[in-house]
Design a protein around this motif. Structure first.
Motif, PDB file in Angstrom:
ATOM      1  N   HIS A 287       6.591 -27.756 114.616  1.00  0.00           N
ATOM      2  CA  HIS A 287       6.724 -26.500 113.871  1.00  0.00           C
ATOM      3  C   HIS A 287       7.506 -26.677 112.567  1.00  0.00           C
ATOM      4  O   HIS A 287       7.187 -26.031 111.564  1.00  0.00           O
ATOM      5  CB  HIS A 287       7.417 -25.457 114.745  1.00  0.00           C
ATOM      6  CG  HIS A 287       7.435 -24.076 114.167  1.00  0.00           C
ATOM      7  ND1 HIS A 287       6.282 -23.328 113.984  1.00  0.00           N
ATOM      8  CD2 HIS A 287       8.461 -23.287 113.721  1.00  0.00           C
ATOM      9  CE1 HIS A 287       6.586 -22.152 113.462  1.00  0.00           C
ATOM     10  NE2 HIS A 287       7.914 -22.101 113.296  1.00  0.00           N
ATOM     11  N   HIS A 288       8.523 -27.523 112.586  1.00  0.00           N
ATOM     12  CA  HIS A 288       9.386 -27.663 111.416  1.00  0.00           C
ATOM     13  C   HIS A 288       9.104 -28.933 110.614  1.00  0.00           C
ATOM     14  O   HIS A 288       9.275 -28.937 109.394  1.00  0.00           O
ATOM     15  CB  HIS A 288      10.858 -27.640 111.842  1.00  0.00           C
ATOM     16  CG  HIS A 288      11.309 -26.339 112.418  1.00  0.00           C
ATOM     17  ND1 HIS A 288      11.115 -25.994 113.740  1.00  0.00           N
ATOM     18  CD2 HIS A 288      11.930 -25.278 111.850  1.00  0.00           C
ATOM     19  CE1 HIS A 288      11.602 -24.782 113.961  1.00  0.00           C
ATOM     20  NE2 HIS A 288      12.112 -24.331 112.839  1.00  0.00           N
ATOM     21  N   PHE A 289       8.692 -30.010 111.287  1.00  0.00           N
ATOM     22  CA  PHE A 289       8.416 -31.261 110.588  1.00  0.00           C
ATOM     23  C   PHE A 289       6.930 -31.462 110.314  1.00  0.00           C
ATOM     24  O   PHE A 289       6.550 -32.399 109.622  1.00  0.00           O
ATOM     25  CB  PHE A 289       8.959 -32.449 111.391  1.00  0.00           C
ATOM     26  CG  PHE A 289      10.458 -32.605 111.328  1.00  0.00           C
ATOM     27  CD1 PHE A 289      11.043 -33.610 110.577  1.00  0.00           C
ATOM     28  CD2 PHE A 289      11.291 -31.751 112.028  1.00  0.00           C
ATOM     29  CE1 PHE A 289      12.418 -33.763 110.512  1.00  0.00           C
ATOM     30  CE2 PHE A 289      12.669 -31.887 111.985  1.00  0.00           C
ATOM     31  CZ  PHE A 289      13.242 -32.888 111.224  1.00  0.00           C
ATOM     32  N   GLY A 290       6.086 -30.598 110.881  1.00  0.00           N
ATOM     33  CA  GLY A 290       4.658 -30.658 110.612  1.00  0.00           C
ATOM     34  C   GLY A 290       3.930 -31.822 111.246  1.00  0.00           C
ATOM     35  O   GLY A 290       2.849 -32.206 110.786  1.00  0.00           O
ATOM     36  N   LEU A 291       4.470 -32.400 112.318  1.00  0.00           N
ATOM     37  CA  LEU A 291       3.844 -33.541 112.969  1.00  0.00           C
ATOM     38  C   LEU A 291       2.806 -33.069 113.984  1.00  0.00           C
ATOM     39  O   LEU A 291       2.843 -31.937 114.457  1.00  0.00           O
ATOM     40  CB  LEU A 291       4.895 -34.396 113.684  1.00  0.00           C
ATOM     41  CG  LEU A 291       6.055 -34.926 112.829  1.00  0.00           C
ATOM     42  CD1 LEU A 291       7.012 -35.731 113.698  1.00  0.00           C
ATOM     43  CD2 LEU A 291       5.545 -35.770 111.667  1.00  0.00           C
ATOM     44  N   SER A 292       1.912 -33.956 114.336  1.00  0.00           N
ATOM     45  CA  SER A 292       0.961 -33.641 115.398  1.00  0.00           C
ATOM     46  C   SER A 292       1.653 -33.824 116.751  1.00  0.00           C
ATOM     47  O   SER A 292       2.594 -34.614 116.867  1.00  0.00           O
ATOM     48  CB  SER A 292      -0.254 -34.572 115.319  1.00  0.00           C
ATOM     49  OG  SER A 292       0.108 -35.889 115.695  1.00  0.00           O
ATOM     50  N   LYS A 299       9.284 -42.359 112.620  1.00  0.00           N
ATOM     51  CA  LYS A 299      10.642 -42.087 112.170  1.00  0.00           C
ATOM     52  C   LYS A 299      10.874 -40.581 112.087  1.00  0.00           C
ATOM     53  O   LYS A 299      11.956 -40.087 112.434  1.00  0.00           O
ATOM     54  CB  LYS A 299      10.892 -42.730 110.808  1.00  0.00           C
ATOM     55  CG  LYS A 299      12.306 -42.533 110.276  1.00  0.00           C
ATOM     56  CD  LYS A 299      12.539 -43.319 109.012  1.00  0.00           C
ATOM     57  CE  LYS A 299      13.937 -43.065 108.466  1.00  0.00           C
ATOM     58  NZ  LYS A 299      15.005 -43.409 109.419  1.00  0.00           N
ATOM     59  N   ALA A 300       9.844 -39.836 111.640  1.00  0.00           N
ATOM     60  CA  ALA A 300       9.982 -38.382 111.532  1.00  0.00           C
ATOM     61  C   ALA A 300      10.220 -37.755 112.911  1.00  0.00           C
ATOM     62  O   ALA A 300      11.041 -36.828 113.060  1.00  0.00           O
ATOM     63  CB  ALA A 300       8.744 -37.770 110.883  1.00  0.00           C
ATOM     64  N   PHE A 301       9.525 -38.254 113.933  1.00  0.00           N
ATOM     65  CA  PHE A 301       9.736 -37.726 115.285  1.00  0.00           C
ATOM     66  C   PHE A 301      11.158 -38.012 115.754  1.00  0.00           C
ATOM     67  O   PHE A 301      11.812 -37.143 116.349  1.00  0.00           O
ATOM     68  CB  PHE A 301       8.729 -38.340 116.267  1.00  0.00           C
ATOM     69  CG  PHE A 301       8.929 -37.889 117.688  1.00  0.00           C
ATOM     70  CD1 PHE A 301       8.401 -36.683 118.134  1.00  0.00           C
ATOM     71  CD2 PHE A 301       9.674 -38.656 118.586  1.00  0.00           C
ATOM     72  CE1 PHE A 301       8.600 -36.257 119.437  1.00  0.00           C
ATOM     73  CE2 PHE A 301       9.872 -38.242 119.891  1.00  0.00           C
ATOM     74  CZ  PHE A 301       9.335 -37.034 120.316  1.00  0.00           C
ATOM     75  N   ASN A 302      11.640 -39.218 115.502  1.00  0.00           N
ATOM     76  CA  ASN A 302      12.994 -39.541 115.911  1.00  0.00           C
ATOM     77  C   ASN A 302      14.032 -38.789 115.086  1.00  0.00           C
ATOM     78  O   ASN A 302      15.133 -38.503 115.568  1.00  0.00           O
ATOM     79  CB  ASN A 302      13.224 -41.048 115.845  1.00  0.00           C
ATOM     80  CG  ASN A 302      12.599 -41.786 117.035  1.00  0.00           C
ATOM     81  OD1 ASN A 302      13.080 -41.702 118.148  1.00  0.00           O
ATOM     82  ND2 ASN A 302      11.495 -42.482 116.782  1.00  0.00           N
ATOM     83  N   LEU A 307      17.891 -34.283 115.152  1.00  0.00           N
ATOM     84  CA  LEU A 307      18.195 -32.891 114.831  1.00  0.00           C
ATOM     85  C   LEU A 307      18.406 -32.071 116.105  1.00  0.00           C
ATOM     86  O   LEU A 307      19.290 -31.206 116.157  1.00  0.00           O
ATOM     87  CB  LEU A 307      17.074 -32.275 113.991  1.00  0.00           C
ATOM     88  CG  LEU A 307      17.242 -30.798 113.612  1.00  0.00           C
ATOM     89  CD1 LEU A 307      18.535 -30.577 112.840  1.00  0.00           C
ATOM     90  CD2 LEU A 307      16.032 -30.300 112.814  1.00  0.00           C
ATOM     91  N   THR A 308      17.621 -32.351 117.122  1.00  0.00           N
ATOM     92  CA  THR A 308      17.816 -31.667 118.403  1.00  0.00           C
ATOM     93  C   THR A 308      19.220 -31.895 118.924  1.00  0.00           C
ATOM     94  O   THR A 308      19.907 -30.959 119.358  1.00  0.00           O
ATOM     95  CB  THR A 308      16.790 -32.159 119.441  1.00  0.00           C
ATOM     96  OG1 THR A 308      15.475 -31.828 119.000  1.00  0.00           O
ATOM     97  CG2 THR A 308      17.039 -31.531 120.801  1.00  0.00           C
ATOM     98  N   GLY A 309      19.670 -33.142 118.875  1.00  0.00           N
ATOM     99  CA  GLY A 309      21.021 -33.447 119.317  1.00  0.00           C
ATOM    100  C   GLY A 309      22.068 -32.690 118.514  1.00  0.00           C
ATOM    101  O   GLY A 309      23.048 -32.175 119.060  1.00  0.00           O
ATOM    102  N   LYS A 310      21.866 -32.603 117.204  1.00  0.00           N
ATOM    103  CA  LYS A 310      22.815 -31.887 116.350  1.00  0.00           C
ATOM    104  C   LYS A 310      22.827 -30.394 116.667  1.00  0.00           C
ATOM    105  O   LYS A 310      23.891 -29.768 116.735  1.00  0.00           O
ATOM    106  CB  LYS A 310      22.464 -32.109 114.881  1.00  0.00           C
ATOM    107  CG  LYS A 310      22.704 -33.531 114.401  1.00  0.00           C
ATOM    108  CD  LYS A 310      22.258 -33.706 112.946  1.00  0.00           C
ATOM    109  CE  LYS A 310      22.462 -35.146 112.497  1.00  0.00           C
ATOM    110  NZ  LYS A 310      21.973 -35.351 111.103  1.00  0.00           N
ATOM    111  N   LEU A 311      21.640 -29.811 116.855  1.00  0.00           N
ATOM    112  CA  LEU A 311      21.564 -28.380 117.174  1.00  0.00           C
ATOM    113  C   LEU A 311      22.209 -28.094 118.526  1.00  0.00           C
ATOM    114  O   LEU A 311      22.933 -27.102 118.684  1.00  0.00           O
ATOM    115  CB  LEU A 311      20.105 -27.912 117.170  1.00  0.00           C
ATOM    116  CG  LEU A 311      19.411 -27.893 115.805  1.00  0.00           C
ATOM    117  CD1 LEU A 311      17.946 -27.499 115.959  1.00  0.00           C
ATOM    118  CD2 LEU A 311      20.111 -26.943 114.836  1.00  0.00           C
TER     119      LEU A 311
END
Length: 468
Positions: A287-292, A299-302, A307-311
């Motif tokens: 939804h936010h990074f536009g990945l499939s 790298k974008a998935f990681n 970001l999940t960890g930070k949130l």
């Protein structure tokens, strides 16, 4: 270590504990929650790195609630009937901590162990996750019961609020360590079939801190003796007949009405939390990074995983000041009203993640979740200990866990297929469903949960104790 107990016409009552004593007895929860924070922020990422598809993630996460369903009532029952030189609860959370630390070391290294034993990496990761979850449950339940054991009922909100503060600190540290290591130059990219180094090293740090904090509680806290507990039971001796595991079923059949109502609230609250923990990484990636949905290695998935960890660290960080506020807010508006307000804020926080597209602004969503998390960890238990007998504190805390794990099991069975078949593997829509469930929890709290009258003297005692 105790203040002298006061006398009543029916026997002794528990003395108030000082703030340092309450912190000492709860310090181990900081390490436990650090391990829990590392797991929550990284388990889906680890499983995805090792080949799990998004619709399978909730199935693998079933390991946690299933082990909790089995372990916590048993550990609670055993703790109620254990009197060792080390204490009543301490033997169990010490054993749990050692096993959990071992699981923290093994889980991110499942791929390496695979090469040594010619096993399936994903299967080994799930087994190590089960080991971690079982040991966390062995350690966690006695800490909840310890508050009921050691504190007078009017200090219950304070005791669980202090636990929430320490839980928040541990979870913040655990959630942020992978990102901190990445900023220090440790790689956050995972070769296919392996886990990134920043995650592996984070789990090592978590294992060390877990053991240190548990040992701190073991050496600084002295539990009451069987004779003291008998005196606290309104002057009545505790039953002397040998206990049996079958007694757990009798205790379950006799749970108080207030506990059932709180259990309904827990159902919707933890359904929402499980949704967030399992699907946030995938939701952010798509939804936010536009990945499939199929991209689980780039790298974008990681980066989405970081970001999940930070949130998750942010909502735990917000939970800390809210934990300080729970007692004064409860004084003003009541415990159940405080909890309903917190769940309302948490539900709105989850739903807002759909509408906030800028990842730099997602911290706003975490404010409401921080308030909800602080209350979920404290208020239901503060209301619960008012209606359960002292000698059954452990087993009823374990049984109360049923209302936490059952919604997670249901969500784990059906969440993945719902995301896959109804939402096209776009997990953000299911995050919104989780937010709605938390809103329902707020409504159930207001309608069904009974308000317990608290005397001004009791509340005043809590407020005075909340200041360091």
């Amino acid at each position: 270590m105790m203040n002298s107990a006061q006398k009543t016409s029916s026997g002794r009552i528990k003395p108030n504990l000082s703030m340092p004593q309450i912190i000492n007895m709860s310090m181990g929860f900081l390490g436990i929650q650090m391990a829990f924070g590392l797991q929550n922020g990284n388990a889906s990422r680890i499983l995805a790195n090792l080949g799990a598809d998004v619709h399978e993630l909730s199935w693998f996460w079933l390991v946690a609630p299933v082990t909790g369903l089995i372990v916590q009532p048993i550990i609670g029952h055993m703790g109620d009937n254990t009197w060792s030189p080390l204490g009543r609860r301490k033997p169990y959370f010490l054993i749990g901590a050692v096993l959990c630390a071992l699981g923290l070391v093994l889980l991110p290294n499942a791929a390496t162990v695979t090469h040594l034993f010619a096993a399936n990496a994903l299967l080994l990761a799930v087994l190590f996750l089960a080991m971690m979850d079982a040991s966390v449950n062995i350690a966690m339940e006695p800490f909840r019961a310890l508050v009921g054991d050691m504190l007078p009922k009017h200090q219950g909100t304070l005791g669980f609020s202090v636990q929430t503060i320490l839980i928040g600190i541990g979870a913040v540290v655990g959630s942020y360590i992978p990102g901190i290591l990445t900023s220090m130059g440790v790689s956050n990219e995972a070769p296919e079939g392996f886990v990134a180094n920043n995650v592996i090293y984070s789990f090592y740090v978590g294992a060390g801190i877990l053991l240190l904090t548990i040992l701190y509680t073991v050496f600084t806290t002295k539990e009451y003796s069987p004779e003291e507990f008998a005196a606290f039971e309104d002057g009545k001796e505790a039953p002397q007949e040998p206990s049996k595991f079958a007694d757990i079923f009798k205790d379950f059949a006799g749970i108080p009405s207030q506990m059932k109502k709180l259990g309904a609230v827990q159902f919707f609250s933890w359904f929402a939390l499980f949704t967030m923990w399992v699907f946030t990484t995938s939701a952010l990636a798509t939804h936010h990074f536009g990945l499939s949905p199929e991209d689980t290695h780039s790298k974008a998935f990681n980066n989405a995983g970081d970001l999940t960890g930070k949130l998750f660290g942010m909502y735990n960080l917000w939970a800390i000041p809210f934990a300080f506020l729970l007692t004064p807010i409860a004084k003003m508006i009541g415990k159940k009203q405080t909890h309903a307000l917190a769940l309302l804020c948490g539900g709105l926080g989850l739903i807002s993640m759909y509408f906030i597209k800028d990842t730099n602004l997602l911290w706003i969503s975490m404010i409401g979740l921080g308030f909800a998390w602080a209350s979920i960890l404290a208020m239901p238990y503060a209301m619960l200990i008012e209606v359960i007998p002292q000698r059954k504190m452990g087993v009823y805390m374990g049984i109360f866990n049923f209302f936490i794990v059952v919604p997670q099991i249901i969500n784990g069975l059906f969440g993945g297929p719902i995301v896959s078949n109804f939402f096209g593997n776009r997990a953000i829509d299911y995050i919104v469903v989780g937010g709605v469930c938390m809103l329902i929890g707020a409504v159930v709290t207001m309608i069904f949960v009974k308000s317990e009258d608290e005397t001004p003297k009791e509340i005043e005692g809590e407020i005075k104790q909340v200041h360091f």
